[in-house]
Design a protein around this motif. Structure first.
Motif, PDB file in Angstrom:
ATOM      1  N   GLU A 130       0.853  -1.577  -0.666  1.00 26.65           N
ATOM      2  CA  GLU A 130       0.074  -0.015  -0.067  1.00 26.65           C
ATOM      3  C   GLU A 130       0.674   2.026  -0.169  1.00 26.65           C
ATOM      4  OE1 GLU A 130      -2.939   3.112   0.113  1.00 26.65           O
ATOM      5  OE2 GLU A 130      -3.328   0.442  -0.521  1.00 26.65           O
ATOM      6  N   LEU A 131       1.784   0.929   0.960  1.00 28.85           N
ATOM      7  CA  LEU A 131       2.688   2.857   0.142  1.00 28.85           C
ATOM      8  C   LEU A 131       3.244   2.609  -0.724  1.00 28.85           C
ATOM      9  CD1 LEU A 131       5.198   3.572   3.859  1.00 28.85           C
ATOM     10  CD2 LEU A 131       5.899   3.702   1.238  1.00 28.85           C
ATOM     11  N   VAL A 132       4.134   1.762  -1.487  1.00 22.84           N
ATOM     12  CA  VAL A 132       4.476   2.121  -2.570  1.00 22.84           C
ATOM     13  C   VAL A 132       3.178   2.151  -3.568  1.00 22.84           C
ATOM     14  CG1 VAL A 132       5.368   1.589  -4.249  1.00 22.84           C
ATOM     15  CG2 VAL A 132       6.715   0.450  -1.731  1.00 22.84           C
ATOM     16  N   ARG A 133       2.059   1.830  -3.883  1.00 28.27           N
ATOM     17  CA  ARG A 133       0.897   2.031  -4.411  1.00 28.27           C
ATOM     18  C   ARG A 133       0.271   3.428  -4.503  1.00 28.27           C
ATOM     19  NH1 ARG A 133      -3.803   2.415  -4.901  1.00 28.27           N
ATOM     20  NH2 ARG A 133      -4.958   2.164  -2.632  1.00 28.27           N
ATOM     21  N   SER A 134       0.059   3.504  -3.196  1.00 30.93           N
ATOM     22  CA  SER A 134      -0.175   4.993  -3.146  1.00 30.93           C
ATOM     23  C   SER A 134       0.488   5.789  -3.057  1.00 30.93           C
ATOM     24  CB  SER A 134      -0.679   5.039  -1.489  1.00 30.93           C
ATOM     25  OG  SER A 134       0.147   4.943  -0.706  1.00 30.93           O
ATOM     26  N   ARG A 135       2.086   5.650  -3.117  1.00 31.66           N
ATOM     27  CA  ARG A 135       3.052   7.192  -3.370  1.00 31.66           C
ATOM     28  C   ARG A 135       3.409   6.725  -5.087  1.00 31.66           C
ATOM     29  NH1 ARG A 135       1.896   6.589   0.900  1.00 31.66           N
ATOM     30  NH2 ARG A 135       4.027   7.648   2.957  1.00 31.66           N
ATOM     31  N   LEU A 136       3.562   5.756  -5.858  1.00 35.00           N
ATOM     32  CA  LEU A 136       3.534   5.716  -7.752  1.00 35.00           C
ATOM     33  C   LEU A 136       2.246   5.888  -8.282  1.00 35.00           C
ATOM     34  CD1 LEU A 136       5.880   2.814  -7.406  1.00 35.00           C
ATOM     35  CD2 LEU A 136       5.726   5.604  -8.024  1.00 35.00           C
ATOM     36  N   CYS A 137       1.037   5.882  -7.631  1.00 38.54           N
ATOM     37  CA  CYS A 137      -0.706   5.765  -8.249  1.00 38.54           C
ATOM     38  C   CYS A 137      -0.375   5.032  -8.933  1.00 38.54           C
ATOM     39  CB  CYS A 137      -0.513   7.060  -9.021  1.00 38.54           C
ATOM     40  SG  CYS A 137      -0.395   9.182  -7.794  1.00 38.54           S
ATOM     41  N   LEU A 138      -0.063   3.258  -8.359  1.00 36.13           N
ATOM     42  CA  LEU A 138       0.015   2.386  -9.054  1.00 36.13           C
ATOM     43  C   LEU A 138      -2.282   1.865  -9.074  1.00 36.13           C
ATOM     44  CD1 LEU A 138       3.167   0.725  -7.865  1.00 36.13           C
ATOM     45  CD2 LEU A 138       1.843   2.177  -9.921  1.00 36.13           C
ATOM     46  N   ARG A 139      -2.194   0.965  -9.927  1.00 31.92           N
ATOM     47  CA  ARG A 139      -3.820  -0.023  -9.826  1.00 31.92           C
ATOM     48  C   ARG A 139      -3.940  -0.886  -8.808  1.00 31.92           C
ATOM     49  NH1 ARG A 139      -2.581   0.293 -15.174  1.00 31.92           N
ATOM     50  NH2 ARG A 139      -2.242  -1.623 -14.812  1.00 31.92           N
ATOM     51  N   ASP A 140      -3.955  -1.257  -7.857  1.00 31.73           N
ATOM     52  CA  ASP A 140      -4.636  -2.200  -7.222  1.00 31.73           C
ATOM     53  C   ASP A 140      -4.183  -3.379  -7.890  1.00 31.73           C
ATOM     54  OD1 ASP A 140      -5.585  -0.377  -5.152  1.00 31.73           O
ATOM     55  OD2 ASP A 140      -7.431  -1.026  -5.453  1.00 31.73           O
ATOM     56  N   GLY A 141      -3.483  -4.457  -7.057  1.00 35.29           N
ATOM     57  CA  GLY A 141      -2.686  -5.714  -7.658  1.00 35.29           C
ATOM     58  C   GLY A 141      -1.819  -5.444  -8.694  1.00 35.29           C
ATOM     59  N   GLU A 142      -1.464  -4.297  -9.407  1.00 34.50           N
ATOM     60  CA  GLU A 142      -0.254  -3.891  -9.825  1.00 34.50           C
ATOM     61  C   GLU A 142       1.115  -4.123  -9.056  1.00 34.50           C
ATOM     62  OE1 GLU A 142       1.004  -0.477 -13.371  1.00 34.50           O
ATOM     63  OE2 GLU A 142      -0.156   0.436 -12.015  1.00 34.50           O
ATOM     64  N   PHE A 143       1.586  -4.748 -10.265  1.00 34.29           N
ATOM     65  CA  PHE A 143       3.011  -5.180  -9.969  1.00 34.29           C
ATOM     66  C   PHE A 143       4.181  -4.409 -10.061  1.00 34.29           C
ATOM     67  CE2 PHE A 143       0.602  -9.775 -10.019  1.00 34.29           C
ATOM     68  CZ  PHE A 143       2.286 -10.446  -8.996  1.00 34.29           C
ATOM     69  N   VAL A 144       5.390  -4.355  -8.810  1.00 38.06           N
ATOM     70  CA  VAL A 144       6.105  -3.378  -9.303  1.00 38.06           C
ATOM     71  C   VAL A 144       7.597  -4.576  -9.509  1.00 38.06           C
ATOM     72  CG1 VAL A 144       5.218  -1.494  -7.999  1.00 38.06           C
ATOM     73  CG2 VAL A 144       6.649  -2.997  -6.722  1.00 38.06           C
ATOM     74  N   ALA A 145       8.760  -3.192  -9.807  1.00 36.78           N
ATOM     75  CA  ALA A 145       9.783  -4.266  -9.848  1.00 36.78           C
ATOM     76  C   ALA A 145      10.449  -3.781  -8.505  1.00 36.78           C
ATOM     77  CB  ALA A 145      11.208  -3.980 -11.254  1.00 36.78           C
TER      78      ALA A 145
END
Length: 268
Positions: free
Chosen positions: A130-145
């Motif tokens: 959640e911390l990373v997802r919110s900062r990067l404005c990603l969709r729920d479930g989106e993957f990060v490297a």
């Protein structure tokens, strides 16, 4: 106040009591040679008798002090006072002029005249927390490297350094190499059309987690005070491209930010 017994003399000293008392003695200059250089501590059995602890408990005390960087130990040679020189960490150095094929951490070490390297712990693809997802404005479930590394200074782990980027941006690029990238991963992002030009740093009080203790060589159960820096990096289009999480144990790092004001001739 005596440095040889816990505050309440009626109570038996605990491991944590003795950690505190020995830390104070070391910080005030005990266990040093006449010229002030670090010296060897008494044997664990001798210290244990002094503080009312078993040898086994005293070994735990020394292990905790070693994890804090206050003493160094080597099998067969006992424990010695360790003069750890904290790394002065300049987050703003990311935007200072440097050689085109040198990463940020190498530049920092060179400027400080320290020896070190970055140990690559893990490179993964995973759902964004959640911390990373919110900062990067990603969709729920989106993957990060994710690139997880531990930065070493003078042979000891100074801090963890974990970077997260949307997988769709860096998949198939050198950002995903299973090793350090000599020219730096920020350079790779620039080559992919996402040069980092601005960062927002959040500073949070933190206590190292069990996983961080392992990576930082602190030992099981030896959590220490730290700060966590959450750095969100933006490109020229003001798109959040990368989040980097630093965990900096307080006894091994000093974090310095530089502030300045414009000296132009215009009005204030």
């Amino acid at each position: 106040m005596s440095t040889k017994r816990p505050p309440n003399a009626q109570e038996k000293a605990t491991v944590d009591d003795v950690v505190i008392l020995l830390r104070k003695r070391i910080q005030k200059g005990d266990f040093r040679k006449p010229d002030g250089s670090p010296d060897k501590l008494p044997a664990a059995q001798s210290l244990g008798a002094e503080y009312g602890l078993s040898r086994q408990s005293m070994v735990r005390v020394l292990e905790k002090l070693r994890a804090e960087g206050i003493v160094r130990t080597r099998k067969g040679s006992g424990a010695w006072v360790h003069d750890w020189k904290p790394l002065v960490f300049f987050p703003q150095s990311e935007f200072h002029e440097k050689a085109p094929n040198v990463d940020v951490y190498t530049s920092l070490l060179d400027a400080a005249h320290r020896k070190g390297d970055a140990r690559m712990d893990e490179i993964t693809r995973e759902p964004a927390e959640e911390l990373v997802r919110s900062r990067l404005c990603l969709r729920d479930g989106e993957f990060v490297a994710v690139r997880r590394r531990t930065n070493m200074v003078d042979g000891a782990a100074a801090h963890t350094d974990d970077s997260y980027v949307a997988l769709r941006i860096v998949e198939g690029s050198d950002w995903m190499l299973e090793d350090n990238v000599d020219r730096g991963t920020n350079r790779v992002l620039a080559e992919l059309g996402h040069e980092i030009v601005r960062s927002i740093d959040e500073i949070h009080p933190h206590t190292t987690t069990a996983g961080e203790n392992v990576r930082l060589g602190l030992g099981e159960g030896n959590s220490v005070p730290a700060i966590k820096i959450v750095s969100t990096n933006y490109d020229a289009d003001d798109m959040p491209v990368q989040v980097t999480l630093f965990t900096l144990p307080a006894h091994r790092n000093i974090t310095v930010y530089e502030r300045f004001r414009s000296t132009g001739r215009g009005g204030e």
